[in-house]
Design a protein around this motif. Structure first.
Motif, PDB file in Angstrom:
ATOM      1  N   ALA A 145      16.278  17.106   9.218  1.00  0.00           N
ATOM      2  CA  ALA A 145      15.286  16.061   9.467  1.00  0.00           C
ATOM      3  C   ALA A 145      14.479  16.336  10.735  1.00  0.00           C
ATOM      4  O   ALA A 145      13.273  16.103  10.763  1.00  0.00           O
ATOM      5  CB  ALA A 145      15.986  14.707   9.570  1.00  0.00           C
TER       6      ALA A 145
ATOM      7  N   HIS B 192       8.667  10.305  10.506  1.00  0.00           N
ATOM      8  CA  HIS B 192       9.966  10.239  11.172  1.00  0.00           C
ATOM      9  C   HIS B 192       9.789   9.752  12.615  1.00  0.00           C
ATOM     10  O   HIS B 192       8.814  10.087  13.281  1.00  0.00           O
ATOM     11  CB  HIS B 192      10.583  11.644  11.152  1.00  0.00           C
ATOM     12  CG  HIS B 192      12.027  11.698  11.508  1.00  0.00           C
ATOM     13  ND1 HIS B 192      12.476  11.605  12.794  1.00  0.00           N
ATOM     14  CD2 HIS B 192      13.127  11.846  10.736  1.00  0.00           C
ATOM     15  CE1 HIS B 192      13.791  11.702  12.811  1.00  0.00           C
ATOM     16  NE2 HIS B 192      14.210  11.849  11.568  1.00  0.00           N
TER      17      HIS B 192
ATOM     18  N   ALA C  45      10.540  16.785  11.164  1.00  0.00           N
ATOM     19  CA  ALA C  45       9.818  15.947  12.124  1.00  0.00           C
ATOM     20  C   ALA C  45       8.944  16.814  13.034  1.00  0.00           C
ATOM     21  O   ALA C  45       7.794  16.458  13.326  1.00  0.00           O
ATOM     22  CB  ALA C  45      10.795  15.116  12.950  1.00  0.00           C
TER      23      ALA C  45
END
Length: 162
Positions: A13, A56, A17
């Motif tokens: 993640a 994000h 991002a």
């Protein structure tokens, strides 16, 4: 039958991002927009339209951090460009370096080796064949001064002792 090729990296993640932050910084520079406003606009759009990928929280943090510390980040990058200027770099390399230097200086929860590795990986994905080595070289020099900058930033956040 085994292959000599390394397994492809799993991208988490935070990598995604960072990549989105590169996209936003690149677009903001190309369109002469405020990157923080652009990130906020994309966040709102994602809420309103489920066809748009959400932004994000770390992307927002990166974009805001780079924008708030742009002068220091750019001065740092420029000081390690031998016979180059920041303006001569490909815009995507500028965005990647800005993110990496910001993380090295202001994101103490991210180990320096991760910052450099992520920046090189982004350069491999998004830029020229020469960019990963170039970015690695610049960041290899910045890593040396990053602990002092982090310590100075932390000291500014500490309340004065009585």
């Amino acid at each position: 039958m085994s292959s000599d090729r390394p397994a492809p990296k799993k991208l988490g993640a935070r990598h995604k991002a960072r990549r989105r932050a590169v996209d936003l910084l690149f677009e903001a520079e190309a369109r002469d927009l405020d990157p923080v406003d652009l990130a906020a606009e994309r966040s709102e759009l994602a809420i309103a339209d489920d066809q748009v990928a959400p932004v994000h929280a770390y992307t927002i943090e990166i974009v805001r951090g780079v924008a708030e510390n742009l002068d220091r980040v750019d001065e740092t990058v420029a000081s390690y460009l031998q016979e180059w200027t920041l303006d001569r770099l490909p815009a995507v390399d500028r965005a990647i370096l800005r993110i990496a230097v910001w993380e090295l200086f202001y994101a103490p929860d991210v180990p320096p080796v991760v910052v450099v590795d992520e920046a090189v990986e982004l350069a491999k994905q998004l830029s020229t064949d020469d960019s990963p080595g170039f970015i690695n070289g610049v960041l290899g020099q910045v890593v040396v001064v990053a602990p002092q900058v982090r310590a100075a930033a932390a000291a500014q956040l500490q309340p004065p002792s009585a």
